[in-house]
Each structure stands twice: as structure tokens, then as C-alpha cells.
Design an enzyme around this catalytic site. Structure first.
Site, PDB file in Angstrom:
ATOM      1  N   GLU A 176       1.085   5.587   0.576  1.00 53.64           N
ATOM      2  CA  GLU A 176       0.180   6.720   1.274  1.00 53.64           C
ATOM      3  C   GLU A 176       0.732   8.007   0.383  1.00 53.64           C
ATOM      4  O   GLU A 176       1.548   8.571   0.094  1.00 53.64           O
ATOM      5  CB  GLU A 176       0.976   6.906   2.557  1.00 53.64           C
ATOM      6  CG  GLU A 176       0.176   7.988   3.376  1.00 53.64           C
ATOM      7  CD  GLU A 176       0.341   7.839   4.962  1.00 53.64           C
ATOM      8  OE1 GLU A 176      -0.148   6.830   5.531  1.00 53.64           O
ATOM      9  OE2 GLU A 176       0.863   8.742   5.583  1.00 53.64           O
TER      10      GLU A 176
ATOM     11  N   SER B  69       0.681  -1.316   0.042  1.00 54.81           N
ATOM     12  CA  SER B  69      -0.150  -0.024   0.103  1.00 54.81           C
ATOM     13  C   SER B  69       0.864   1.250   0.016  1.00 54.81           C
ATOM     14  O   SER B  69       2.081   1.113   0.195  1.00 54.81           O
ATOM     15  CB  SER B  69      -0.887   0.061   1.369  1.00 54.81           C
ATOM     16  OG  SER B  69      -0.248  -0.195   2.285  1.00 54.81           O
TER      17      SER B  69
ATOM     18  N   ASP C  38      -2.772  14.994  14.530  1.00 55.85           N
ATOM     19  CA  ASP C  38      -1.817  15.848  15.250  1.00 55.85           C
ATOM     20  C   ASP C  38      -2.516  17.129  15.505  1.00 55.85           C
ATOM     21  O   ASP C  38      -3.155  17.545  14.444  1.00 55.85           O
ATOM     22  CB  ASP C  38      -0.391  15.886  14.186  1.00 55.85           C
ATOM     23  CG  ASP C  38       0.260  14.775  14.412  1.00 55.85           C
ATOM     24  OD1 ASP C  38       0.604  14.410  15.601  1.00 55.85           O
ATOM     25  OD2 ASP C  38       1.017  14.219  13.435  1.00 55.85           O
TER      26      ASP C  38
ATOM     27  N   PHE D 113      11.131  14.645  10.487  1.00 58.22           N
ATOM     28  CA  PHE D 113      10.220  13.470  10.800  1.00 58.22           C
ATOM     29  C   PHE D 113      10.548  12.829  12.109  1.00 58.22           C
ATOM     30  O   PHE D 113       9.463  12.667  13.025  1.00 58.22           O
ATOM     31  CB  PHE D 113       9.960  12.557   9.592  1.00 58.22           C
ATOM     32  CG  PHE D 113       9.460  13.172   8.203  1.00 58.22           C
ATOM     33  CD1 PHE D 113       8.364  14.110   8.456  1.00 58.22           C
ATOM     34  CD2 PHE D 113       9.727  12.878   7.179  1.00 58.22           C
ATOM     35  CE1 PHE D 113       7.863  14.735   7.293  1.00 58.22           C
ATOM     36  CE2 PHE D 113       8.935  13.272   6.132  1.00 58.22           C
ATOM     37  CZ  PHE D 113       8.140  14.303   6.197  1.00 58.22           C
TER      38      PHE D 113
ATOM     39  N   HIS E 224       3.554  -0.683   4.084  1.00 63.04           N
ATOM     40  CA  HIS E 224       2.692   0.432   3.636  1.00 63.04           C
ATOM     41  C   HIS E 224       3.960   1.410   3.325  1.00 63.04           C
ATOM     42  O   HIS E 224       4.805   1.624   4.250  1.00 63.04           O
ATOM     43  CB  HIS E 224       1.967   0.992   4.793  1.00 63.04           C
ATOM     44  CG  HIS E 224       1.219   2.213   4.687  1.00 63.04           C
ATOM     45  ND1 HIS E 224       0.174   2.379   3.801  1.00 63.04           N
ATOM     46  CD2 HIS E 224       1.314   3.428   5.244  1.00 63.04           C
ATOM     47  CE1 HIS E 224      -0.291   3.547   3.691  1.00 63.04           C
ATOM     48  NE2 HIS E 224       0.123   4.171   4.463  1.00 63.04           N
TER      49      HIS E 224
END
Ligand code: FAD
Length: 292
Positions: A21, A19, A113, A223, A273
Site C-alpha cells: 500500500e 500486495s 475517515d 495509528f 497486504h
């Protein structure tokens, strides 16, 4: 509108799901670029793609727009994300109804968030406090939704301990989540330890590893600072040695991710993912590397 197959059904029918994103672009030029990226990614036939959910109204409209584009124009199975941020219960129920009427059956269900400039999550008046509450709301509204939730192999930054965080994760699953997608990590040992800890706590659902091919050292440091993931010294040294040459950094990032994914697939992870940052190249190169 035809209803999507649920990701639970996909897990049951296939050994390893792939998958991708996406995040909603800021403007129409970005949407056009995303359309091209998605078209290029069609050939690696992802089992599903997801679209993140921001904190502001306009980015939320784009999540809906991009989800429709990816579903109706490109033909992907799409899992929109939804968060509790800035929504009361009635609004969340209304978003849930719209998604259901649009044929979506898979939702990545999150607390969210805090909006930019805020450090602490504050629930809306008559809003929800935790990801678990949104799982419960969505399941009560549409029992045929298949819900994913976030898991944190290196602990969610706000949790007082990993044990407490695992208990909260279990509560999300007990409320009706069908699978967990992890926060990014760069050392597979971290994932295997987390899966063991989840199983020991009675969390039995699939746990999908989230992998981010590094595109720049600066970006990945930002990140990892935000989400608490560890950057292995070996990876940092390689990236530092590459200096400012983006192509070399990208190649190192893809090779690292490829090694991670090969090992994860070999050891039976239910899928992987990819956090692709709306870029086609890493996913295409990884797919070619895995097929070789
Ligand atoms: C796969 C994935 C996708 C994501 N997509 C998005 C996105 O699209 N948009 C976005 O804004 N963010 C996204 N995020 C980030 C996410 O919103 C943040 O990590 C957020 O801070 C936590 O969300 P959550 O649903 O995991 O929270 P929760 O499960 O609610 O947990 C948040 C914190 O509260 C604690 N907690 C939970 N329940 C309780 C309780 N009963 N009592 C006390 N403490 C409790 C947890 O231990 C944790 O520290 C994503 C994260 C992941 C892993």
C-alpha cells in the site's frame, strides 16, 4: 486502455498474494521519491499495489497521478482506493467512470475517515453514508469492477459491538465486495478469531491480513490509538528497549512482521497486504526473509 486482471482472478490462480500500500505524497519531490521506491520494489513482483484516497482535492489528484505512475510507468496492477468523503453520488459515478476508462478493475471501497479536524463522518449532500452504499453504487455502474472492502478484526472504533460490525461487514460483501483487507493487527490470534467469526456469519470471501512493519513507537502508537488495534506488551517492551535508535526499531518491526507473515502463509491466508508507508526497505527485507 487494456483492462487490468481482477484480484479475484489472481486469488484463483495463486496461493498467497503479496500486495503493498502506498499513500499519495504531498508534493512533486514526494512523487519522485515514490517513483524510486516503486522502482526498487519491482524486483519483489507484488501481485498488486494500492493507493490510498485522502479527504482533500489535491491529495485526490495525487492518488490519480500516483496510480497512473505505478500502473503505466512501473507496470504494477494498481488498486486505487475510493471513499465517500466529500463526494455526492454524481461525482462518485464520474470517478468510477474515469477509473474504468483508465483500465482499472480493482477498487478498495471505503466510507473514509473524516477530514482532519473533524471527528465525525458526515455524508455529503446527496452523498453516501456507508462503505456498503459505495460498493452498491460501483457495482451498479460497472459490474466488472472487483471491489475490496475494509474489515476490523478488533472492531471498527465507531461500532457499538463486534457483532454489529460483523453484520455491517456482511452487508458490504452481500452488496458485491469480492474480498476483505483487514485493518493492521500485531497478534495473529486476532486475525484467526476474526476469520472464524466472519465464516460463522456466512462471509465467504477471501480475508487478506493487513500487516504494518513498525517504523517508530511514536508513530505506531498514534495509528493504533486511531484505529483501535492492540499493541502486544512484548512488542512494546522490545521497542522501548530500542530507545531512539531508528535502525534497531526498524529491525524489530520487520522481524515481528516476518514472524506474523510466516505463520499466516503457513496457515493458508489468501495473501498479505503490507502497509509500507511509501518505504521500500521493510518490503524488500521481508521478501528476502520469506525467500530464505
Ligand atoms: C484496508 C483499509 C484501507 C483503508 N484506506 C483508506 C483510504 O484510502 N482513505 C481513507 O480515508 N480511509 C481509509 N481507511 C480507513 C477507513 O476509511 C475508516 O476505517 C473508516 O472509518 C471506515 O470505513 P469503512 O469503509 O470500513 O466503513 P463502513 O463499512 O461504512 O463502516 C463504518 C462504521 O459504520 C458502521 N456501519 C456500517 N454499516 C452500517 C449500518 N447500515 N448501520 C449502522 N452502522 C453501520 C460500521 O460498523 C462501522 O462502525 C482504510 C481502512 C482499511 C481497513
Amino acid at each position: 486502455m487494456t483492462a487490468d486482471r481482477t484480484i479475484s482472478e489472481l486469488f484463483a490462480s495463486k496461493r498467497t498474494l503479496r500486495s503493498l500500500e502506498f499513500f499519495p505524497p504531498k508534493d512533486e519531490t514526494g512523487v519522485e521519491a515514490l517513483r524510486q521506491t516503486a522502482t526498487a520494489l519491482k524486483r519483489i513482483t507484488p501481485d498488486f499495489v494500492s493507493v490510498t484516497y485522502g479527504a482533500g482535492g489535491s491529495t485526490r489528484e495525487r492518488t490519480a497521478q500516483v496510480s497512473r505512475l505505478l500502473r503505466e510507468e512501473i507496470g504494477f496492477t494498481v488498486m486505487p482506493h475510493l471513499t465517500c468523503v466529500g463526494h455526492n453520488r454524481a461525482e462518485l459515478e464520474s470517478v468510477a467512470d474515469q477509473l474504468h476508462a483508465g483500465g482499472y478493475r480493482n477498487i478498495m471501497t471505503l466510507r473514509g475517515d473524516p477530514p482532519k479536524g473533524q471527528t465525525e463522518f458526515v455524508p455529503d449532500q446527496d452523498g453516501l453514508r456507508y462503505g456498503r452504499d459505495l460498493v452498491a453504487l460501483l457495482k451498479a455502474r460497472h459490474p466488472d469492477f472487483c471491489l475490496g472492502v475494509g474489515g476490523y478484526p478488533e472492531k471498527h472504533p465507531e461500532a457499538p459491538s463486534l457483532e454489529a460490525d460483523l453484520d455491517h461487514l456482511k452487508a458490504k460483501v452481500d452488496a458485491g465486495a469480492a474480498f476483505i483487507t483487514t485493518q493492521l493487527f500485531f497478534d495473529n490470534a486476532v486475525y484467526y478469531r476474526f476469520v472464524g467469526q466472519c465464516r460463522a456469519r456466512g462471509i465467504a470471501v477471501p480475508i487478506v491480513p493487513g500487516i504494518m512493519p513498525v517504523l517508530s513507537l511514536k508513530q505506531i502508537r498514534r495509528f493504533t490509538d486511531m484505529c483501535g488495534a492492540t499493541l502486544p506488551g512484548k512488542l512494546i517492551r522490545r521497542l522501548e528497549a530500542a530507545g531512539e535508535t531508528p535502525e534497531i526499531v526498524e529491525t524489530i518491526g520487520i522481524e515481528w512482521a516476518l514472524t506474523q507473515i510466516r505463520d499466516l502463509v503457513e496457515r493458508g491466508a489468501p495473501g498479505y497486504h503490507l502497509y509500507i508507508m511509501n518505504r521500500a526497505k521493510s518490503a524488500l527485507t521481508l521478501a528476502a526473509g520469506l525467500a530464505a
